[in-house]
Design a protein around this motif. Structure first.
Motif, mmCIF file in Angstrom:
data_model
loop_
_atom_site.group_PDB
_atom_site.id
_atom_site.type_symbol
_atom_site.label_atom_id
_atom_site.label_comp_id
_atom_site.label_asym_id
_atom_site.label_seq_id
_atom_site.Cartn_x
_atom_site.Cartn_y
_atom_site.Cartn_z
ATOM 1 N N GLY A 1 0.841 -1.436 0.116
ATOM 2 C CA GLY A 1 -0.023 0.101 0.184
ATOM 3 C C GLY A 1 0.813 1.261 -0.017
ATOM 4 N N LEU A 2 2.015 1.293 0.156
ATOM 5 C CA LEU A 2 3.150 2.495 0.156
ATOM 6 C C LEU A 2 2.784 3.218 -1.168
ATOM 7 N N PRO A 3 2.674 4.268 -0.870
ATOM 8 C CA PRO A 3 2.445 5.477 -2.382
ATOM 9 C C PRO A 3 3.605 5.441 -2.991
ATOM 10 N N SER B 1 3.622 8.200 -6.198
ATOM 11 C CA SER B 1 4.728 9.233 -6.291
ATOM 12 C C SER B 1 5.488 9.436 -7.431
ATOM 13 N N ASP C 1 10.347 -3.117 7.384
ATOM 14 C CA ASP C 1 9.756 -2.153 6.532
ATOM 15 C C ASP C 1 10.330 -1.796 5.176
ATOM 16 N N SER D 1 19.003 15.522 -1.518
ATOM 17 C CA SER D 1 18.199 14.797 -0.307
ATOM 18 C C SER D 1 17.164 14.291 -1.335
ATOM 19 N N PRO D 2 16.928 12.936 -1.061
ATOM 20 C CA PRO D 2 15.904 12.184 -1.979
ATOM 21 C C PRO D 2 14.337 12.366 -1.198
ATOM 22 N N LEU D 3 13.492 12.122 -2.007
ATOM 23 C CA LEU D 3 12.142 12.031 -1.518
ATOM 24 C C LEU D 3 12.164 10.273 -1.043
ATOM 25 N N VAL D 4 11.777 10.223 0.278
ATOM 26 C CA VAL D 4 11.781 8.934 0.782
ATOM 27 C C VAL D 4 10.429 8.535 1.376
ATOM 28 N N ILE D 5 10.075 7.217 1.087
ATOM 29 C CA ILE D 5 8.956 6.809 1.482
ATOM 30 C C ILE D 5 9.272 5.485 1.991
ATOM 31 N N GLN D 6 8.425 5.531 3.231
ATOM 32 C CA GLN D 6 8.980 4.085 4.133
ATOM 33 C C GLN D 6 7.839 3.700 4.939
ATOM 34 N N GLY D 7 7.524 2.206 5.069
ATOM 35 C CA GLY D 7 6.586 1.660 5.956
ATOM 36 C C GLY D 7 6.272 0.267 5.557
ATOM 37 N N ALA D 8 5.444 -0.309 6.147
ATOM 38 C CA ALA D 8 5.254 -1.844 5.881
ATOM 39 C C ALA D 8 4.977 -1.964 4.436
ATOM 40 N N TYR E 1 -0.473 0.960 9.289
ATOM 41 C CA TYR E 1 0.681 1.512 9.750
ATOM 42 C C TYR E 1 0.689 1.806 11.239
ATOM 43 N N PRO F 1 5.202 3.458 11.385
ATOM 44 C CA PRO F 1 4.231 4.541 10.560
ATOM 45 C C PRO F 1 4.645 4.748 9.255
ATOM 46 N N VAL G 1 6.186 6.712 6.491
ATOM 47 C CA VAL G 1 7.027 7.904 6.524
ATOM 48 C C VAL G 1 7.189 8.527 5.097
ATOM 49 N N GLN H 1 9.488 11.680 3.410
ATOM 50 C CA GLN H 1 10.423 12.594 3.726
ATOM 51 C C GLN H 1 11.070 13.140 2.520
#
Lengths: 384, 384
Positions: free
Chosen positions: A174-176, A180, A338, A351-358, B348, B352, B354, B356
């Motif tokens: 489900g992470l976007p 993105s 994660d 500095s990158p765009l970071v997406i993190q999560g399950a 999440y 969470p 995240v 960034q």
């Protein structure tokens, strides 16, 4: 005053194993929420690998919620779809007729009300069906990575009308991530590099190794926690990560195939499934890998780095395997299972765009699929 | 074979300062990219605070790209829109007629081809215009936070047709925060908490303080680097963060207003703009705050924590201010001027989601606005 229904989305679901079942449950439980937004999802058919349960009149009704709930319970208990016959206004078709019936629905609905084909299976077998559906003007939502990672022509065909396909849950559940990347591309901001840890299993393994544990022990623990496939080599081989990398690379416009991706396996071919049974691999194979892994970790550590199993997509090519990364980068700091993705572009340069999560799990994956379906609502407007 | 045009999006831009100018440049430079996808953006009008430059026939043409490029150069050089008269097929209207002409365009286009009103200004003055446009069926894209952070009724009106509004760039510039929250809501996954560092300026200040520097020195350095507003109290007061928090809280369904948000200012009212000039604040005011800030940082550090200036949105309410956070959380690890947002939900929960990255800057903000405009294309389809 109830919100008028603005969009009715007819859906045929392919695959009602874990993710598919969760999706049906989410659809049923979200009815009031979606009604408030003027959206209604009409599940007109559900197929598993052998049959199709379909509403009697796909033009006007779907399978009712009581039946969908019974279907989830039946599949959960291992019963076939045929066990549901007689429980509602539905028909059952076995293969090979089942496929023809899905095409029928795609043909009649695709050009009238529209139809969303949702693929939550894990097979290549749905590809030709999905391509036919696209020809009939249907929308496609995928949790299944395989239709996008076979022949490049298949990918091209499926995404040919890019507004009619969604596949968020193929990468990072489900992470976007796809959403993105798609937004960044649409804004004309050129993406130069994507680096990601896209396997919860390998993320867990690599962060545990950092604490000085043995590779063989960490893999066995991951297996006992249910983090790995029944044969952990399905994870350790890196092919699942490679499929996600290929989807991202193709999304960036690279006309490549699986063969073009350099994939590092964490076990040698002498310990592969053709040579050694799962039992022998776990009992005596894994331990042979401890020393070399320990040496690599120590070497990375001596340079202030950590090892992560990542995919790297750049214009120069696509790599999947172990990489030394700075301890204080988003990827280097990653602990547990994660997923994390770093996207570099003109706007996210230093500095990158970071997406993190399950990035795994039936609930999360199904939630991503449902968000994708709802995101198609503007193509199904029944009134202004 | 060229891709047929599937969606033409007529746009009126309100505000052509930094973000608006970048947006026009991005629109012009992305023409080939968007044409490939069958999308065309037609800029029919551009307004600044005093006038409106509008195409002669808004139904069939937009301002041409050469004129838009000249417009960017003129605004960049501080020239008024009127300096562009006679350079193309356009008309100029001064206030108060300008507003009436925008309403005219909204009335005629809103119900026919559709119209997107894009607000890149930084004023409350556009609210009534935007509400009228919504009544006429227009779409709205906002980088301007103010229309969403005034009276709750205004917010409600603007989002009443939720598919016709986008406001990604009001929170974290181009970072996909609103898009992610919207996806999670659509999937029925209940969001329980959002915590974010949404000011690049305050993110920079708080991470620099961690290294033992004095508050007064760090703020002055931030100002000299161009990270702060001309009067740094505009950042230190927290109102900009509070506006972003309010947008997120309202998106989660909370019917609250700015007055309901507990905002901690990093300077006391005795050192506020009513009492002390900017010059005096910088020269003698700031230094008075060093000791108490140092004590708070030290106290947090003794508990293994760091201080961050964050917004916290929970069902219990909405807070903006300094908060002690674990050093190894996504927020605690934040360095420099990146924004970071943590979203907690059923999917999440323990760890969470995240997001960034850079959360400010004209380029990035305009890229977010452009992605929002393109995302509306399905409402502007000219053929199946």
């Amino acid at each position: 005053m109830p919100t008028p229904v603005k969009s009715v989305l007819p859906v045929v679901l392919l695959g009602c194993g874990g993710v598919g079942r969760y999706l049906l449950r989410h659809i049923v439980s979200c009815r009031p929420l979606h009604a408030n937004q003027g959206v209604a999802i009409r599940v007109v058919g559900v197929a598993d690998s052998s049959s199709l349960l379909v509403a009697e009149d796909v033009h006007s009704t779907g399978l009712d919620d009581a039946l969908l709930t019974q279907l989830c319970a039946a599949k959960s208990a291992g019963s076939p779809l045929s066990s549901l016959l007689g429980r509602g206004h539905c028909q059952l078709f076995k293969n090979p007729e089942a496929r023809g019936k899905v095409i029928d629905a795609a043909t009649t609905l695709g050009r009238t009300t529209g139809l969303v084909l949702v693929d939550c299976s894990a097979t290549y077998d749905t590809v030709s069906l999905l391509k036919d559906a696209v020809d009939h003007g249907c929308c496609v939502v995928l949790a299944n990575k395989k239709p996008l990672t076979g022949a490049y022509e298949d990918f091209q065909k499926l995404v040919s009308n890019f507004r009619r396909i969604r596949f968020e849950s193929t990468v990072g559940a489900g992470l976007p991530v796809i959403a993105s990347v798609t937004r960044i591309i649409a804004s004309g901001d050129p993406i130069t590099r994507i680096v990601g840890s896209l396997s919860g299993t390998l993320g867990y393994v690599m962060s545990e190794l950092e604490d000085g544990k043995k590779f063989s022990e960490v893999v066995k623990t991951a297996k006992s926690l249910g983090y790995t496939e029944p044969d952990p080599r399905d994870d350790l081989g890196g092919m699942d990560v490679a499929r996600k990398a290929l989807i991202l690379a193709r999304l960036l416009g690279q006309q490549i195939s699986m063969e073009s991706i350099n994939v590092e396996s964490l076990y040698p071919s002498e310990l592969g499934p053709d040579a050694v049974s799962t039992k022998d691999f776990l009992e005596s194979g894994l331990v042979q890998l401890d020393k070399s892994m320990e040496e690599r970790i120590r070497a990375a550590s001596s340079r202030g780095n950590v090892l992560r199993y990542v995919c790297e997509i750049e214009s120069a090519g696509c790599q999947v395997g172990l990489k030394e990364l700075p301890k204080d980068s988003a990827l280097g700091r990653l602990r547990g299972s994660d997923n994390v993705v770093e996207i570099y572009s003109r706007c996210y340069q230093s500095s990158p765009l970071v997406i993190q999560g399950a990035g795994a799990g039936n609930d999360t994956t199904a939630a991503g699929v449902l968000a994708d379906i709802i995101d198609l609502q503007d193509l199904f407007q029944t009134m202004a």
